[in-house]
Design a protein around this motif. Structure first.
Motif, PDB file in Angstrom:
ATOM      1  N   LYS A  90       0.835  -1.212   0.000  1.00 58.93           N
ATOM      2  CA  LYS A  90       0.000   0.000   0.000  1.00 58.93           C
ATOM      3  C   LYS A  90       0.865   1.256   0.000  1.00 58.93           C
ATOM      4  N   LEU A  91       1.948   1.268   0.781  1.00 58.21           N
ATOM      5  CA  LEU A  91       2.842   2.422   0.794  1.00 58.21           C
ATOM      6  C   LEU A  91       3.501   2.625  -0.566  1.00 58.21           C
ATOM      7  N   THR A  92       3.895   1.537  -1.213  1.00 59.97           N
ATOM      8  CA  THR A  92       4.473   1.635  -2.556  1.00 59.97           C
ATOM      9  C   THR A  92       3.451   2.171  -3.541  1.00 59.97           C
ATOM     10  N   ALA A  93       2.236   1.661  -3.475  1.00 59.49           N
ATOM     11  CA  ALA A  93       1.182   2.079  -4.411  1.00 59.49           C
ATOM     12  C   ALA A  93       0.840   3.553  -4.262  1.00 59.49           C
ATOM     13  N   ASP A 103       6.652   7.801   5.753  1.00 57.23           N
ATOM     14  CA  ASP A 103       7.314   6.494   5.847  1.00 57.23           C
ATOM     15  C   ASP A 103       7.241   5.787   4.497  1.00 57.23           C
ATOM     16  N   LYS A 104       8.395   5.555   3.905  1.00 54.99           N
ATOM     17  CA  LYS A 104       8.417   4.842   2.616  1.00 54.99           C
ATOM     18  C   LYS A 104       8.240   3.344   2.802  1.00 54.99           C
ATOM     19  N   THR A 105       8.585   2.871   4.001  1.00 51.64           N
ATOM     20  CA  THR A 105       8.420   1.455   4.333  1.00 51.64           C
ATOM     21  C   THR A 105       7.793   1.368   5.728  1.00 51.64           C
ATOM     22  N   PRO A 106       7.162   0.248   6.046  1.00 48.65           N
ATOM     23  CA  PRO A 106       6.529   0.099   7.362  1.00 48.65           C
ATOM     24  C   PRO A 106       7.536   0.162   8.497  1.00 48.65           C
ATOM     25  N   ARG A 107       7.050   0.645   9.641  1.00 46.99           N
ATOM     26  CA  ARG A 107       7.837   0.635  10.872  1.00 46.99           C
ATOM     27  C   ARG A 107       6.915   0.194  12.005  1.00 46.99           C
ATOM     28  N   LYS A 108       7.503  -0.091  13.150  1.00 49.77           N
ATOM     29  CA  LYS A 108       6.726  -0.566  14.304  1.00 49.77           C
ATOM     30  C   LYS A 108       6.063   0.605  15.012  1.00 49.77           C
ATOM     31  N   GLY A 109       4.804   0.396  15.392  1.00 53.56           N
ATOM     32  CA  GLY A 109       4.057   1.388  16.153  1.00 53.56           C
ATOM     33  C   GLY A 109       3.533   0.767  17.436  1.00 53.56           C
ATOM     34  N   LEU A 113       1.604  -2.988  16.043  1.00 55.43           N
ATOM     35  CA  LEU A 113       1.183  -2.801  14.661  1.00 55.43           C
ATOM     36  C   LEU A 113       2.334  -2.299  13.807  1.00 55.43           C
ATOM     37  N   ASN A 114       2.306  -2.664  12.532  1.00 57.00           N
ATOM     38  CA  ASN A 114       3.188  -2.051  11.553  1.00 57.00           C
ATOM     39  C   ASN A 114       2.457  -0.817  11.036  1.00 57.00           C
ATOM     40  N   ILE A 115       3.175   0.294  10.908  1.00 56.69           N
ATOM     41  CA  ILE A 115       2.531   1.549  10.537  1.00 56.69           C
ATOM     42  C   ILE A 115       3.313   2.274   9.453  1.00 56.69           C
ATOM     43  N   GLY A 116       2.626   3.189   8.794  1.00 59.76           N
ATOM     44  CA  GLY A 116       3.249   4.087   7.838  1.00 59.76           C
ATOM     45  C   GLY A 116       2.377   5.323   7.712  1.00 59.76           C
ATOM     46  N   VAL A 126      -4.735  16.356   6.589  1.00 55.57           N
ATOM     47  CA  VAL A 126      -4.947  15.377   7.657  1.00 55.57           C
ATOM     48  C   VAL A 126      -3.784  14.385   7.680  1.00 55.57           C
ATOM     49  N   LEU A 127      -3.036  14.365   8.794  1.00 52.50           N
ATOM     50  CA  LEU A 127      -2.008  13.348   8.943  1.00 52.50           C
ATOM     51  C   LEU A 127      -2.719  11.997   8.959  1.00 52.50           C
ATOM     52  N   THR A 128      -2.324  11.120   8.041  1.00 55.26           N
ATOM     53  CA  THR A 128      -3.022   9.847   7.862  1.00 55.26           C
ATOM     54  C   THR A 128      -2.054   8.695   8.082  1.00 55.26           C
ATOM     55  N   GLU A 129      -2.471   7.763   8.906  1.00 54.67           N
ATOM     56  CA  GLU A 129      -1.656   6.600   9.230  1.00 54.67           C
ATOM     57  C   GLU A 129      -2.314   5.355   8.652  1.00 54.67           C
ATOM     58  N   LEU A 130      -1.496   4.483   8.076  1.00 53.55           N
ATOM     59  CA  LEU A 130      -1.976   3.177   7.652  1.00 53.55           C
ATOM     60  C   LEU A 130      -1.384   2.163   8.632  1.00 53.55           C
TER      61      LEU A 130
END
Length: 136
Positions: A90-93, A103-109, A113-116, A126-130
């Motif tokens: 999803k981050l790549t897309a 975040d270009k790649t997932p990190r730990k939250g 959870l993995n987040i970006g 709006v700051l948006t988190e996946l």
């Protein structure tokens, strides 16, 4: 991309010690977890409302992202987080679609959870988190 649900709404507060009792007494919610995420310089507290969570964010460092947010904008809604599968894809897309990301790649939250994060300049302010639960 089609998120499965709103994972949580992040709310920046100056003090968890003051904010937690408000959510417990006024809304009758139970704080089910308090966690420090040292990498993000924040301490979090979580409440569940149906399938969605409220995440209170207290800065542990005035120079951290939440500390800077509160200094600039005051307490309030900090971000909205959507639950997705295959976060890395999803981050790549979104980057390929021209969306600016933090975040270009997932990190730990928090909560494992993995987040970006997507940059608010690409998401109408709006700051948006996946978020992705790696156990699912």
């Amino acid at each position: 991309m089609k998120p499965s649900h709103i994972e949580h709404i992040g709310i920046a507060v100056k003090s968890l010690d003051e904010a937690i009792p408000f959510y417990e007494k006024v809304f009758g919610l139970a704080c089910y977890a308090v966690e420090e995420v040292a990498e993000q310089k924040v301490k979090t507290a979580f409440f569940k409302v149906g399938q969605t969570k409220i995440e209170l964010l207290e800065s542990t460092d005035p120079e951290g992202p939440v500390g800077k947010f509160i200094e600039k904008k005051g307490e309030g809604v900090h971000h909205i987080a959507f639950a997705v599968n295959d976060l890395a894809q999803k981050l790549t897309a979104v980057q390929e679609a021209g969306v600016r990301v933090i975040d270009k790649t997932p990190r730990k939250g928090a909560e494992g959870l993995n987040i970006g994060f997507l940059h608010p300049k690409s998401t109408f302010g709006v700051l948006t988190e996946l978020c992705e639960d790696p156990s699912k």
